[in-house]
Motif scaffolding. Structure first.
Motif, mmCIF file in Angstrom:
data_model
loop_
_atom_site.group_PDB
_atom_site.id
_atom_site.type_symbol
_atom_site.label_atom_id
_atom_site.label_comp_id
_atom_site.label_asym_id
_atom_site.label_seq_id
_atom_site.Cartn_x
_atom_site.Cartn_y
_atom_site.Cartn_z
ATOM 1 N N ASN A 133 27.303 -5.599 -5.317
ATOM 2 C CA ASN A 133 26.829 -4.227 -5.556
ATOM 3 C C ASN A 133 27.776 -3.426 -6.439
ATOM 4 O O ASN A 133 27.882 -2.206 -6.309
ATOM 5 N N LYS A 134 28.444 -4.116 -7.355
ATOM 6 C CA LYS A 134 29.423 -3.447 -8.220
ATOM 7 C C LYS A 134 29.122 -3.728 -9.691
ATOM 8 O O LYS A 134 29.623 -4.708 -10.260
ATOM 9 N N PRO A 135 28.336 -2.871 -10.333
ATOM 10 C CA PRO A 135 28.112 -3.025 -11.767
ATOM 11 C C PRO A 135 29.348 -2.596 -12.547
ATOM 12 O O PRO A 135 30.127 -1.765 -12.077
ATOM 13 N N THR A 136 29.528 -3.163 -13.730
ATOM 14 C CA THR A 136 30.635 -2.746 -14.590
ATOM 15 C C THR A 136 30.242 -1.486 -15.354
ATOM 16 O O THR A 136 29.061 -1.119 -15.408
ATOM 17 N N LYS A 137 31.221 -0.842 -15.965
ATOM 18 C CA LYS A 137 30.935 0.353 -16.766
ATOM 19 C C LYS A 137 30.009 0.019 -17.931
ATOM 20 O O LYS A 137 29.110 0.787 -18.281
ATOM 21 N N GLU A 138 30.220 -1.156 -18.529
ATOM 22 C CA GLU A 138 29.375 -1.575 -19.648
ATOM 23 C C GLU A 138 27.937 -1.793 -19.187
ATOM 24 O O GLU A 138 26.986 -1.407 -19.883
ATOM 25 N N GLU A 139 27.762 -2.380 -18.006
ATOM 26 C CA GLU A 139 26.419 -2.598 -17.467
ATOM 27 C C GLU A 139 25.736 -1.278 -17.141
ATOM 28 O O GLU A 139 24.534 -1.102 -17.387
ATOM 29 N N MET A 140 26.516 -0.332 -16.624
ATOM 30 C CA MET A 140 25.978 1.006 -16.362
ATOM 31 C C MET A 140 25.491 1.648 -17.663
ATOM 32 O O MET A 140 24.412 2.237 -17.721
ATOM 33 N N GLN A 141 26.303 1.509 -18.706
ATOM 34 C CA GLN A 141 25.957 2.093 -19.997
ATOM 35 C C GLN A 141 24.705 1.425 -20.583
ATOM 36 O O GLN A 141 23.839 2.099 -21.155
ATOM 37 N N ASN A 142 24.596 0.120 -20.446
ATOM 38 C CA ASN A 142 23.439 -0.597 -20.968
ATOM 39 C C ASN A 142 22.133 -0.117 -20.332
ATOM 40 O O ASN A 142 21.081 -0.129 -20.979
ATOM 41 N N CYS A 143 22.193 0.286 -19.084
ATOM 42 C CA CYS A 143 21.003 0.736 -18.357
ATOM 43 C C CYS A 143 20.715 2.225 -18.537
ATOM 44 O O CYS A 143 19.625 2.680 -18.191
ATOM 45 N N PHE A 144 21.661 2.954 -19.058
ATOM 46 C CA PHE A 144 21.576 4.417 -19.041
ATOM 47 C C PHE A 144 20.365 4.957 -19.803
ATOM 48 O O PHE A 144 19.742 5.934 -19.390
ATOM 49 N N SER A 145 20.019 4.317 -20.915
ATOM 50 C CA SER A 145 18.901 4.830 -21.720
ATOM 51 C C SER A 145 17.591 4.801 -20.937
ATOM 52 O O SER A 145 16.711 5.645 -21.146
ATOM 53 N N PHE A 146 17.447 3.847 -20.015
ATOM 54 C CA PHE A 146 16.231 3.786 -19.201
ATOM 55 C C PHE A 146 16.108 5.039 -18.333
ATOM 56 O O PHE A 146 15.023 5.596 -18.175
ATOM 57 N N LEU A 147 17.234 5.469 -17.787
ATOM 58 C CA LEU A 147 17.249 6.674 -16.958
ATOM 59 C C LEU A 147 16.930 7.913 -17.798
ATOM 60 O O LEU A 147 16.183 8.800 -17.361
ATOM 61 N N GLU A 148 17.468 7.959 -18.997
ATOM 62 C CA GLU A 148 17.195 9.084 -19.902
ATOM 63 C C GLU A 148 15.706 9.186 -20.231
ATOM 64 O O GLU A 148 15.120 10.275 -20.182
ATOM 65 N N GLY A 163 0.781 -1.229 0.000
ATOM 66 C CA GLY A 163 0.000 0.000 0.000
ATOM 67 C C GLY A 163 0.814 1.280 0.000
ATOM 68 O O GLY A 163 0.255 2.384 0.025
ATOM 69 N N LEU A 164 2.134 1.171 -0.045
ATOM 70 C CA LEU A 164 2.988 2.359 -0.078
ATOM 71 C C LEU A 164 2.733 3.169 -1.346
ATOM 72 O O LEU A 164 2.778 2.633 -2.450
ATOM 73 N N THR A 165 2.465 4.454 -1.172
ATOM 74 C CA THR A 165 2.403 5.382 -2.300
ATOM 75 C C THR A 165 3.322 6.557 -2.011
ATOM 76 O O THR A 165 3.549 6.917 -0.849
ATOM 77 N N LEU A 166 3.858 7.143 -3.056
ATOM 78 C CA LEU A 166 4.753 8.286 -2.911
ATOM 79 C C LEU A 166 4.066 9.557 -3.393
ATOM 80 O O LEU A 166 3.294 9.534 -4.352
ATOM 81 N N ASN A 167 4.362 10.646 -2.721
ATOM 82 C CA ASN A 167 3.800 11.948 -3.058
ATOM 83 C C ASN A 167 4.931 12.911 -3.441
ATOM 84 O O ASN A 167 5.832 13.163 -2.647
ATOM 85 N N ASN A 168 4.905 13.400 -4.670
ATOM 86 C CA ASN A 168 5.898 14.351 -5.178
ATOM 87 C C ASN A 168 7.308 13.762 -5.217
ATOM 88 O O ASN A 168 8.297 14.498 -5.188
ATOM 89 N N ALA A 169 7.415 12.450 -5.296
ATOM 90 C CA ALA A 169 8.725 11.787 -5.373
ATOM 91 C C ALA A 169 8.625 10.536 -6.239
ATOM 92 O O ALA A 169 7.594 9.859 -6.255
ATOM 93 N N TYR A 170 9.708 10.261 -6.942
ATOM 94 C CA TYR A 170 9.801 9.055 -7.776
ATOM 95 C C TYR A 170 11.157 8.433 -7.504
ATOM 96 O O TYR A 170 12.180 9.130 -7.448
ATOM 97 N N ILE A 171 11.190 7.114 -7.298
ATOM 98 C CA ILE A 171 12.433 6.401 -6.969
ATOM 99 C C ILE A 171 12.882 5.564 -8.160
ATOM 100 O O ILE A 171 12.096 4.826 -8.751
ATOM 101 N N THR A 172 14.158 5.684 -8.504
ATOM 102 C CA THR A 172 14.722 4.883 -9.581
ATOM 103 C C THR A 172 16.168 4.508 -9.221
ATOM 104 O O THR A 172 16.601 4.706 -8.095
ATOM 105 N N ALA A 173 16.895 3.948 -10.189
ATOM 106 C CA ALA A 173 18.278 3.543 -9.923
ATOM 107 C C ALA A 173 19.110 3.604 -11.198
ATOM 108 O O ALA A 173 18.568 3.527 -12.301
ATOM 109 N N ALA A 174 20.411 3.721 -11.012
ATOM 110 C CA ALA A 174 21.330 3.767 -12.154
ATOM 111 C C ALA A 174 21.369 2.433 -12.882
ATOM 112 O O ALA A 174 21.536 2.370 -14.099
ATOM 113 N N VAL A 175 21.213 1.334 -12.138
ATOM 114 C CA VAL A 175 21.236 -0.024 -12.700
ATOM 115 C C VAL A 175 19.978 -0.753 -12.227
ATOM 116 O O VAL A 175 19.587 -0.619 -11.069
ATOM 117 N N ARG A 176 19.343 -1.527 -13.107
ATOM 118 C CA ARG A 176 18.038 -2.110 -12.795
ATOM 119 C C ARG A 176 18.079 -3.548 -12.321
ATOM 120 O O ARG A 176 17.053 -4.093 -11.911
#
Length: 217
Positions: A122-137, A103-116
Motif C-alpha cells: 500500500n505504498k505508491p512512490t512519488k513518481e507513481e502518484m504523479q503518473n496518476c494525478f492527471s486522472f484525478l484532475e 447492485g450498489l448505487t451511490l447517491n450524491n457521492a462519487y468514490i475515487t483514489a489517488a492511485v488507480r
C-alpha cells in the motif's frame, strides 16, 4: 472529456511498470481464499453519481479487494466499513460492497483514489502518484457539482491539496478545511490497521459522514 472516455483511458494505463507488473502477478498468483475467483487485475476508475456534491478520495485499490473485484472499496474490510456508513447516511443504496455487479448505487457521492493500481505494501512512490494525478484532475473537472471532498488518509489528503493547489494543513481525523469554494474533510482510512487497533472507532467514522452529509446537502 466524458467520464466513460476517462474510465477507458484509466483501464488501459500502463504508465507505472512496477504497479502494472504487481497487479498482474497478484491476479495470476491468487491468495488461497480467492483461488477459485477471477481477478480483474487492471487499473481502476472511480464510480458513483457523476452529479455528486461529495467526492471521496481513497489511497489506492486493495490487492485482493478492488484489484480482484474490479471496483474500488469492494470485496474487502475497508469497503465493508465505507459502504456500511454510506448506507447509514443515505449515500449508498445497500450496506455492503462485495462484487462489482451487486447492485450498489451511490447517491450524491462519487468514490475515487489517488492511485488507480494496487501498490505493494500500500505504498505508491512519488513518481507513481504523479503518473496518476492527471486522472484525478480530469475527474474533478467532469464532476462539476462537487462542493465537498472527503479524504481517507494522509496520502489522499496530500493529493487533494495538490489538486486544489492548496497548502496542506495538519492532518487529523474529522478536520475541516476550506480551499476556495471546496470544503475538505480529512479522516483516518478504514484499513484494518486502523479499525482493528481502535485508532478508528465506528462512532468517529460515522461522525465524519454525518458531517459530510450536512456539508454536501
Amino acid at each position: 472529456m466524458k467520464i466513460e472516455s476517462l474510465n477507458k483511458k484509466i483501464k488501459l494505463c500502463q504508465k507505472c511498470p512496477r504497479l502494472s507488473t504487481y497487479i498482474r502477478d497478484v491476479a495470476k498468483n491468487k491468495v488461497k481464499r480467492f483461488k477459485d475467483e477471477p481477478y480483474y487485475g487492471k487499473p481502476l476508475s472511480g464510480f458513483g453519481d457523476i452529479k455528486a456534491k461529495l467526492l471521496i478520495v481513497g489511497l489506492a485499490p486493495a490487492a485482493h479487494g478492488g484489484n480482484r473485484t474490479g471496483r474500488m472499496f469492494t470485496g474487502d474490510s475497508s469497503g465493508d466499513w465505507l459502504v456500511k456508513v454510506m448506507h447509514k447516511t443515505g449515500f449508498a443504496s445497500i450496506p455492503t460492497s462485495q462484487t462489482s455487479d451487486d447492485g450498489l448505487t451511490l447517491n450524491n457521492a462519487y468514490i475515487t483514489a489517488a492511485v488507480r493500481c494496487a501498490p505493494p505494501q500500500n505504498k505508491p512512490t512519488k513518481e507513481e502518484m504523479q503518473n496518476c494525478f492527471s486522472f484525478l484532475e480530469i475527474e474533478l473537472h467532469i464532476l462539476s457539482n462537487v462542493t465537498t471532498i472527503l479524504c481517507l488518509g494522509k496520502i489522499a489528503y496530500d493529493a487533494t491539496c495538490k489538486l486544489l493547489d492548496a497548502k496542506p494543513g495538519k492532518f487529523g481525523h474529522n478536520q475541516l478545511f476550506q480551499y476556495n469554494s471546496i470544503k475538505v474533510i480529512t479522516s483516518y482510512h478504514p484499513s484494518k490497521q486502523n479499525t482493528q487497533t481502535g485508532r478508528l472507532l465506528w462512532k468517529d467514522w460515522h461522525a465524519v459522514f454525518k458531517r459530510a452529509k450536512k456539508l454536501a446537502s
